[in-house]
Design an enzyme around this catalytic site. Structure first.
Site, short mmCIF file in Angstrom:
data_model
loop_
_atom_site.label_atom_id
_atom_site.label_comp_id
_atom_site.label_asym_id
_atom_site.label_seq_id
_atom_site.Cartn_x
_atom_site.Cartn_y
_atom_site.Cartn_z
CG ASP A 254 -1.77 1.09 1.30
OD1 ASP A 254 -2.46 1.48 0.64
OD2 ASP A 254 -1.64 1.82 2.50
CB SER A 255 0.23 4.94 -0.66
OG SER A 255 -0.80 4.90 0.37
CB CYS B 215 -3.24 0.60 -2.42
SG CYS B 215 -3.29 2.46 -2.82
CD GLU C 58 0.60 6.62 6.25
OE1 GLU C 58 1.53 6.48 6.69
OE2 GLU C 58 -0.15 5.69 5.52
CB CYS D 209 -9.13 4.94 0.90
SG CYS D 209 -7.58 5.02 1.58
CG HIS E 136 -4.55 4.71 4.53
ND1 HIS E 136 -4.14 4.49 3.47
CD2 HIS E 136 -3.55 5.41 5.17
CE1 HIS E 136 -2.64 4.70 3.27
NE2 HIS E 136 -2.47 5.24 4.44
N1 DGL Z 1 -4.69 3.13 0.88
C1 DGL Z 1 -4.97 3.88 -0.41
C2 DGL Z 1 -6.38 3.29 -1.10
O1 DGL Z 1 -6.83 2.39 -0.88
C3 DGL Z 1 -4.47 5.18 -0.49
C4 DGL Z 1 -3.92 6.10 0.52
C5 DGL Z 1 -3.25 7.26 -0.11
O2 DGL Z 1 -3.81 8.20 -0.87
O3 DGL Z 1 -2.01 7.07 -0.42
O4 DGL Z 1 -6.76 4.05 -1.83
#
Ligand code: DGL
Length: 272
Positions: free
Chosen positions: A10-11, A73, A153, A187, A189
């Site tokens: 993931d990012s 992600c 984060e 997302c 996150h």
């Molecule tokens: N966790 C990521 C997603 O599912 C993206 C988060 C980011 O913007 O870096 O889209």
């Protein structure tokens, strides 16, 4: 039978929502996680940047002998799934959007589904299109939430956090007023703030975890290939990030409720 690890990336810390599901449902599977925390968020970047950075991420993962890769992600899935598969035809690569869209189409009773995600994911319209494939009569209400990833984060995930509560009000009020009965956390996150989002939306709204749902897809795929790990053994876990390893460990600890610091390491992703 295949005891090699599954690569999950993931990012940043978002893909830990997939890790959590894997650890709880399939503790026999080994996991190698990479979070590009040094370069997160990806969701407000251009498609070209996202493709190029995710190619590097997978290049790093491929320095290990893995049996499959889960793109944990949504942003990378909608921008780069095709490019990643083309560059890596010899390993199965699974994305995250389809499983969550299907779960939401199945879950909604009033045919009103909300999607919250990054700007890149919302702009791609991937969720609305997929949901309508599964349930054509569904109305989809979407909101891009650029403030969420930086807050998550930074470990600001408690429902008591004022900044987080203000961002949730800002992004979710319209969806609540539209009367959605199902909300996709589009997302990976966002499952880390599921408690706070759930409190705001109310009990009648079912939340769909876009990190957890695809774990079932990965397991089904491995089962078909007879590549699941031996049930009797406990899987191993390895964690890598490109940013501060203590900050990564702090959020991981809050969310996974376990200390992974001895299994975590910082790498320089620009070398890959
Ligand atoms: N966790 C990521 C997603 O599912 C993206 C988060 C980011 O913007 O870096 O889209």
């Amino acid at each position: 039978m295949d005891n090699r690890a599954i690569g999950i990336f993931d990012s940043g810390v978002g893909g830990l929502s997939s890790v959590k599901k894997m650890l709880s449902d399939h503790p026999e599977e080994s996991i190698l996680y990479f979070g590009d925390t040094g370069r997160a968020p990806y969701g407000s970047r251009t498609r070209e940047e996202i493709v190029s950075m995710s190619l590097q991420d997978v290049h790093f993962l491929r320095t290990f002998d893995l049996k499959a890769i889960l793109i944990a992600c949504n942003t990378i899935t909608v921008c780069s799934l095709k490019a990643l598969r083309e560059a890596n035809p010899d390993i199965p690569i699974i994305g995250v959007v389809d499983s969550a869209a299907e779960a939401a189409a199945r879950a909604t009773k009033n045919r009103k589904v909300g999607v919250i995600a990054t700007k890149a994911t919302i702009d791609s319209d991937a969720y609305a299109q997929k949901i309508k494939e599964f349930a054509p009569d569904t109305e989809v209400f979407s909101a891009a939430c650029p403030k969420f990833v930086p807050l998550i984060e930074a470990g600001k995930i408690s429902p008591e956090n004022e900044e987080l509560a203000a961002a949730i009000r800002e992004y979710c009020t319209e969806l609540k007023e539209a009367g959605v009965d199902t909300l996709i956390l589009g997302c990976t996150h966002y499952p880390l703030i599921a408690e706070a989002v759930g409190l705001f939306m109310g009990e009648g709204v079912q939340l769909i975890d876009s990190g957890a749902e695809p774990v079932k897809t990965v397991i089904r795929m491995l089962e078909e290939k007879e590549a699941l790990a031996e049930k009797e053994k406990e899987g191993k876990e390895f964690y890598f990030c490109s940013g501060d390893v203590d900050a990564f460990g702090y959020v991981a600890d809050l969310f996974l409720k376990k200390d992974i610091s001895s299994k975590s390491m910082r790498i320089n992703i620009e070398n890959f």
